[in-house]
Design an enzyme around this catalytic site. Structure first.
Site, PDB file in Angstrom:
ATOM      1  N   GLY A   8      27.442  10.765  -0.601  1.00  0.00           N
ATOM      2  CA  GLY A   8      27.224  10.299  -1.888  1.00  0.00           C
ATOM      3  C   GLY A   8      28.112  10.874  -2.281  1.00  0.00           C
ATOM      4  N   ASP A  49      15.945  10.339   4.199  1.00  0.00           N
ATOM      5  CA  ASP A  49      17.466  10.795   4.104  1.00  0.00           C
ATOM      6  C   ASP A  49      17.342  12.247   4.168  1.00  0.00           C
ATOM      7  OD1 ASP A  49      16.213   9.607   1.664  1.00  0.00           O
ATOM      8  OD2 ASP A  49      18.247  10.855   1.008  1.00  0.00           O
TER       9      ASP A  49
END
Ligand code: AMP
Ligand code: MG
Length: 539
Positions: free
Chosen positions: A107, A283
């Site tokens: 992101g 993650d």
């Protein structure tokens, strides 16, 4: 034109061998059938480098002149590209705090490209905080100075402690401000924006495999697994006659075994030095077993198996210090589920997962033996010795790093069980001396007697066992309050403390008399101060 432009060779293996998102525009979306999306870093107004890790620069082939070149600043800020760079953000998912969170992805991280180093290996350069990507999910894609300093310094600390980690080439102020609510309590403030250029041979995560698996995209899952094996685990494919093996079920299993082993080694390293990652979501688990994504991490000052630095995790303390091994196994279990379609047999995967528990225990015991100056772990009595010590260290607030360094100094020719002796040895390790009641004092004295007998049973000179202890028990760790002091100064434009910590952390196991005070226990003012003990995910 800068001489930097043509000097470097890129070999963008990830991009060249894996499918790209076909959508060229940069907007938040679900990305299917692709391992990444091409996206350019957002340009920033006035980039200024405030710290460089010279050894990372050298490993990548950047000379001192290169780093001083104004064009280099533009590159590591994301304003300019070198020939051969193909910026992209990676697509991955993950379990966050035990729950499947769907697509996450880079992101705010943008890979610039894979540089071919002078040593001939590939290293990815990645900018963290370089602007929005298709995976930004409504957030700004930026990073602030305080969290960037924390990432930059901790990468360096880990590297020199000998624990696998992503590294950090540069720390650059963007010249822009970023709005953040540090403690998520409605107090928003503008902070200085920064970009860290991270470096690793792979930024692929457990979650990179989970996402295609959950979407039943076996083609992408296979391509990603095969690429990872070929580029990061090539030894698994090497035949004795120099030819390359075909990738089959057996190779996938060997691959999973090695991921499990690397993960074990990394976590045992964390336990050894007192590092708490804080956000062990899948993650944030590197497929090559490196410590990755330094967010609200923390270092143990007083030994506390329940410590978590992450305020978001305060209630359940899922990622607390003493649970990191168990969580790693849980994460490996999720990875096993993800790669199951490649293997289609659960027993061998389960066997590897079960081995993790045993192997973690074995390595933990070996590590504890080394910390305590024993030649090797011998038997159950040693285990009792370790566990009794951990209980004692937990029962009164005892600084873990100081305790082990002082223990190495205990003179076994003396009666180290005598209270005056050991109380003066460990005096500087206790945070609340009033906690040392009679029961503790007699138990500690008894423990020291047992430890002495056990060390003596190895028949080694003091200098020998002490040197071994000092080679695994760091004198200097990145105590949370030290980072915070460097951050406070840097936010006022003073980078001296940041640079001093960089220097200090290069030799964490050595005595460095000029830096003695950095090894002292956390000062009282830092006990509950934001940034020194408690951190949010806000970064
Ligand atoms: P973390 O647990 O900090 O590694 O982040 C979890 C996810 O949130 C990852 O997909 C990050 O890329 C994303 N993320 C974190 N901070 C930001 C930000 N400021 N802007 C965009 N995405 C972010
Ligand atoms: Mg992350």
């Amino acid at each position: 034109m800068s001489s930097l432009q043509s000097k470097f060779t890129f070999n963008n293996r990830f991009v060249d061998s894996l499918p790209a998102d076909s959508e060229p525009e940069n907007f938040t979306r679900q990305v299917h059938s692709a391992a990444y999306s091409f996206v350019l870093p957002t340009k920033v107004i006035a980039p200024a480098i405030i710290a460089i890790d010279e050894s990372v620069a050298a490993d990548l082939g950047f000379s001192t002149d290169d780093v001083a070149d104004p064009f280099f600043t533009q590159v590591v800020a994301g304003n300019e590209l070198l020939d051969g760079m193909t910026p992209y953000a990676m697509c991955y998912g993950g379990h966050q705090f035990g729950n499947w969170a769907g697509q996450l992805g880079d992101g705010r991280a943008i890979n610039l490209g894979e540089i071919v180093t002078p040593a001939g290996d590939n290293q990815l350069m990645q900018l963290k905080g370089a602007g929005v990507t298709p995976y930004s999910r409504g957030a700004d894609g930026l990073a602030v100075l305080r969290s960037s300093i924390r990432e930059f310094l901790c990468s360096q600390a880990m590297e020199h402690l000998g624990i696998a980690t992503t590294r950090a080439l540069s720390l650059t102020l963007t010249g822009e401000k970023v709005m953040r609510d540090i403690m998520y309590n409605g107090n928003q403030a503008l902070e200085l924006g920064a970009v860290v250029c991270r470096v690793s041979s792979s930024f692929t995560r457990f979650g990179s495999f989970q996402l295609p698996a959950i979407r039943h995209d076996i083609e992408l899952l296979t391509a990603l697994a095969d690429h990872t094996i070929r580029t990061s685990f090539p030894h698994l494919l090497r035949c004795e006659d120099g030819t390359e093996k075909e990738i089959d079920k057996l190779i996938y299993l060997q691959w999973f075994t090695e991921i499990s082993q690397r993960t074990t080694k990394m976590i045992v390293g964390w336990q050894r030095v007192g590092f708490v990652h804080g956000v062990m979501n899948t993650d944030n688990m590197s497929i090559i077993g490196e410590t990755i994504d330094y967010g609200p991490y923390g270092w143990i000052d007083d030994f506390d198996l329940h410590f978590t630095p992450n305020t978001t995790d305060n209630q359940h303390k899922r990622y607390r210090f003493g649970k990191q091994g168990e969580i790693a196994q849980w994460n490996l279990f999720q990875l096993a589920n993800a790669i199951y379609p490649l293997i289609q047999e659960s027993e061998p995967l389960e066997a590897i997962l079960n081995d993790f528990g045993d192997s973690f225990q074995l390595q933990w015991r070996e590590m504890m033996a080394k910390k305590l100056g024993l030649l090797n772990y011998k038997d159950n009595d040693d285990l009792v010795l370790f566990e009794t010590l951990e209980a004692l260290l937990s029962s009164v607030e005892t600084d873990m790093s100081i305790f082990y360094r002082q223990l190495a100094k205990c003179d076994l020719d003396k009666d180290i069980t005598a209270n005056e002796y050991w109380l003066s040895m460990f005096n500087n390790a206790y945070y609340q001396p009033a906690q040392l009641d009679n029961i503790y004092v007699s138990k500690m004295s008894e423990w020291l007697g047992k430890w002495k007998t056990r060390v003596q049973s190895d028949n080694r000179e003091h200098a020998e066992h002490a040197a071994q202890m000092n080679s695994v028990n760091p004198k200097y760790v990145l105590r949370n309050y030290l980072s915070q002091q460097a951050i406070d100064a840097a936010e006022q434009g003073d980078y001296q403390e940041l640079h001093t910590l960089q220097k200090l952390l290069k030799n964490p196991y050595d005595e460095q008399p000029e830096f003695e005070h950095y090894s002292e226990k956390r000062p009282d003012w830092a006990r509950d101060k934001v940034g020194c003990s408690k951190l949010s995910c806000s970064s």
